[in-house]
Design a protein around this motif. Structure first.
Motif, mmCIF file in Angstrom:
data_model
loop_
_atom_site.group_PDB
_atom_site.id
_atom_site.type_symbol
_atom_site.label_atom_id
_atom_site.label_comp_id
_atom_site.label_asym_id
_atom_site.label_seq_id
_atom_site.Cartn_x
_atom_site.Cartn_y
_atom_site.Cartn_z
ATOM 1 N N LEU A 31 -11.223 -1.821 6.695
ATOM 2 C CA LEU A 31 -9.988 -1.046 6.695
ATOM 3 C C LEU A 31 -10.178 0.189 5.823
ATOM 4 C CD1 LEU A 31 -7.160 -1.448 7.946
ATOM 5 C CD2 LEU A 31 -6.419 -2.249 5.715
ATOM 6 N N GLN A 32 -10.082 1.349 6.438
ATOM 7 C CA GLN A 32 -10.265 2.614 5.724
ATOM 8 C C GLN A 32 -8.896 3.265 5.529
ATOM 9 O OE1 GLN A 32 -11.783 6.069 7.958
ATOM 10 N NE2 GLN A 32 -13.409 6.146 6.411
ATOM 11 N N ILE A 33 -8.616 3.671 4.294
ATOM 12 C CA ILE A 33 -7.346 4.331 3.993
ATOM 13 C C ILE A 33 -7.654 5.717 3.443
ATOM 14 C CG2 ILE A 33 -5.198 4.234 2.680
ATOM 15 C CD1 ILE A 33 -5.644 1.173 2.495
ATOM 16 N N CYS A 60 -13.158 -5.717 16.002
ATOM 17 C CA CYS A 60 -12.048 -6.546 16.476
ATOM 18 C C CYS A 60 -10.722 -5.888 16.103
ATOM 19 C CB CYS A 60 -12.083 -7.919 15.809
ATOM 20 S SG CYS A 60 -13.626 -8.815 16.033
ATOM 21 N N ASN A 61 -9.647 -6.303 16.748
ATOM 22 C CA ASN A 61 -8.321 -5.867 16.345
ATOM 23 C C ASN A 61 -7.996 -6.479 14.993
ATOM 24 O OD1 ASN A 61 -8.111 -4.616 18.816
ATOM 25 N ND2 ASN A 61 -6.748 -6.148 19.697
ATOM 26 N N LEU A 62 -7.202 -5.774 14.184
ATOM 27 C CA LEU A 62 -6.730 -6.297 12.905
ATOM 28 C C LEU A 62 -5.210 -6.347 12.932
ATOM 29 C CD1 LEU A 62 -8.917 -4.260 10.370
ATOM 30 C CD2 LEU A 62 -9.341 -6.551 11.281
ATOM 31 N N LYS A 63 -4.662 -7.496 12.589
ATOM 32 C CA LYS A 63 -3.207 -7.603 12.502
ATOM 33 C C LYS A 63 -2.826 -8.069 11.104
ATOM 34 C CE LYS A 63 -2.619 -12.300 14.284
ATOM 35 N NZ LYS A 63 -1.958 -13.113 15.297
ATOM 36 N N SER A 64 -1.538 -8.083 10.835
ATOM 37 C CA SER A 64 -1.031 -8.453 9.510
ATOM 38 C C SER A 64 -1.777 -7.691 8.415
ATOM 39 C CB SER A 64 -1.134 -9.964 9.282
ATOM 40 O OG SER A 64 -0.347 -10.655 10.215
ATOM 41 N N VAL A 65 -1.858 -6.380 8.586
ATOM 42 C CA VAL A 65 -2.557 -5.521 7.634
ATOM 43 C C VAL A 65 -1.627 -5.224 6.460
ATOM 44 C CG1 VAL A 65 -3.579 -3.240 7.289
ATOM 45 C CG2 VAL A 65 -4.034 -4.508 9.405
ATOM 46 N N PHE A 66 -2.094 -5.572 5.259
ATOM 47 C CA PHE A 66 -1.338 -5.312 4.038
ATOM 48 C C PHE A 66 -2.142 -4.398 3.124
ATOM 49 C CE2 PHE A 66 0.885 -9.071 5.456
ATOM 50 C CZ PHE A 66 2.196 -8.864 5.042
ATOM 51 N N VAL A 67 -1.414 -3.529 2.413
ATOM 52 C CA VAL A 67 -2.009 -2.539 1.528
ATOM 53 C C VAL A 67 -1.389 -2.671 0.143
ATOM 54 C CG1 VAL A 67 -2.124 -0.041 1.123
ATOM 55 C CG2 VAL A 67 -2.482 -0.938 3.418
ATOM 56 N N TYR A 90 2.353 -3.858 0.873
ATOM 57 C CA TYR A 90 3.025 -3.097 1.922
ATOM 58 C C TYR A 90 2.430 -3.459 3.271
ATOM 59 C CZ TYR A 90 5.159 -0.455 -1.789
ATOM 60 O OH TYR A 90 5.885 -0.108 -2.902
ATOM 61 N N LEU A 91 3.318 -3.788 4.224
ATOM 62 C CA LEU A 91 2.908 -4.166 5.572
ATOM 63 C C LEU A 91 2.762 -2.909 6.422
ATOM 64 C CD1 LEU A 91 2.404 -6.485 7.612
ATOM 65 C CD2 LEU A 91 4.867 -6.418 8.112
ATOM 66 N N VAL A 92 1.660 -2.818 7.148
ATOM 67 C CA VAL A 92 1.365 -1.667 8.000
ATOM 68 C C VAL A 92 1.582 -2.052 9.462
ATOM 69 C CG1 VAL A 92 -0.438 -0.032 8.712
ATOM 70 C CG2 VAL A 92 -0.335 -0.828 6.335
ATOM 71 N N ASN A 93 2.182 -1.148 10.228
ATOM 72 C CA ASN A 93 2.330 -1.305 11.682
ATOM 73 C C ASN A 93 3.155 -2.532 12.058
ATOM 74 O OD1 ASN A 93 1.788 -0.145 14.241
ATOM 75 N ND2 ASN A 93 0.196 -1.666 14.635
ATOM 76 N N ALA A 119 -5.254 -4.832 0.996
ATOM 77 C CA ALA A 119 -4.866 -6.073 0.320
ATOM 78 C C ALA A 119 -5.285 -7.286 1.147
ATOM 79 C CB ALA A 119 -3.362 -6.094 0.051
ATOM 80 N N SER A 120 -4.944 -7.274 2.442
ATOM 81 C CA SER A 120 -5.351 -8.376 3.312
ATOM 82 C C SER A 120 -5.269 -7.941 4.773
ATOM 83 C CB SER A 120 -4.492 -9.621 3.078
ATOM 84 O OG SER A 120 -3.155 -9.384 3.454
ATOM 85 N N ILE A 121 -6.056 -8.622 5.601
ATOM 86 C CA ILE A 121 -6.092 -8.376 7.041
ATOM 87 C C ILE A 121 -6.248 -9.709 7.753
ATOM 88 C CG2 ILE A 121 -7.060 -6.045 6.904
ATOM 89 C CD1 ILE A 121 -9.820 -7.315 7.531
ATOM 90 N N LEU A 122 -5.909 -9.731 9.021
ATOM 91 C CA LEU A 122 -6.131 -10.906 9.852
ATOM 92 C C LEU A 122 -6.851 -10.449 11.129
ATOM 93 C CD1 LEU A 122 -5.736 -13.936 10.121
ATOM 94 C CD2 LEU A 122 -3.503 -13.484 11.124
ATOM 95 N N PRO A 123 -8.181 -10.618 11.179
ATOM 96 C CA PRO A 123 -8.935 -10.185 12.365
ATOM 97 C C PRO A 123 -8.608 -11.030 13.596
ATOM 98 C CG PRO A 123 -10.397 -10.554 10.486
ATOM 99 C CD PRO A 123 -9.061 -11.123 10.126
ATOM 100 N N GLU A 124 -8.594 -10.382 14.742
ATOM 101 C CA GLU A 124 -8.416 -11.071 16.032
ATOM 102 C C GLU A 124 -9.739 -10.991 16.790
ATOM 103 O OE1 GLU A 124 -3.860 -10.679 17.434
ATOM 104 O OE2 GLU A 124 -5.075 -8.914 17.798
ATOM 105 N N CYS A 125 -10.663 -11.885 16.454
ATOM 106 C CA CYS A 125 -11.970 -11.894 17.124
ATOM 107 C C CYS A 125 -12.097 -13.118 17.994
ATOM 108 C CB CYS A 125 -13.104 -11.906 16.101
ATOM 109 S SG CYS A 125 -13.237 -10.396 15.157
#
Length: 125
Positions: A31-33, A60-67, A90-93, A119-125
């Motif tokens: 995750l690049q910010i 892969c897609n990333l969901k539940s992306v937190f910063v 902070y929740l993104v998207n 902060a955290s991610i949930l990959p969808e692979c």
């Protein structure tokens, strides 16, 4: 001798599959910010406008992306479906997936930028 060659070939193929599978793993480095200072806010002479781009570098897609962004504040509204506080992060998207190599952008306005980190991610692979 043929059995040894077959076993070596089989082990080589299995090793290749394992290496390829491990390259699909996504971590916080996926995750690049990036933030860009766009200059003075025309509606508030004391603040600057910053554009934030949250980009998924994973295959892969990333969901539940937190910063993380300690003390984040803004003098203009940010669409809560794009970026909103949830707990201490902070929740993104809106928690929806960000496709591989795609990004989500938003703008905020303040007298200085706020450091942001994954902060955290949930990959969808």
């Amino acid at each position: 001798m043929e059995a040894q060659t077959f076993v070596k070939l089989l082990l080589s193929v299995l090793f290749f599959i394992l290496v390829q599978g491990s390259s699909k793993k996504c971590d916080l480095l996926s995750l690049q910010i990036q933030q860009t200072n766009l200059g003075k806010d025309p509606t508030n002479k004391f603040d600057m406008v910053f554009e934030v781009e949250v980009k998924n570098l994973c295959s892969c897609n990333l969901k539940s992306v937190f910063v993380h962004s300690q003390g984040f504040a803004t003098s203009v509204m940010v669409d809560p479906k794009v970026f909103r506080q949830q707990g201490t992060s902070y929740l993104v998207n809106d928690g929806q997936p960000i496709s591989s190599q795609s990004s989500v952008k938003f703008r905020y306005s303040w007298d200085h930028f706020f450091r942001m980190s994954p902060a955290s991610i949930l990959p969808e692979c």
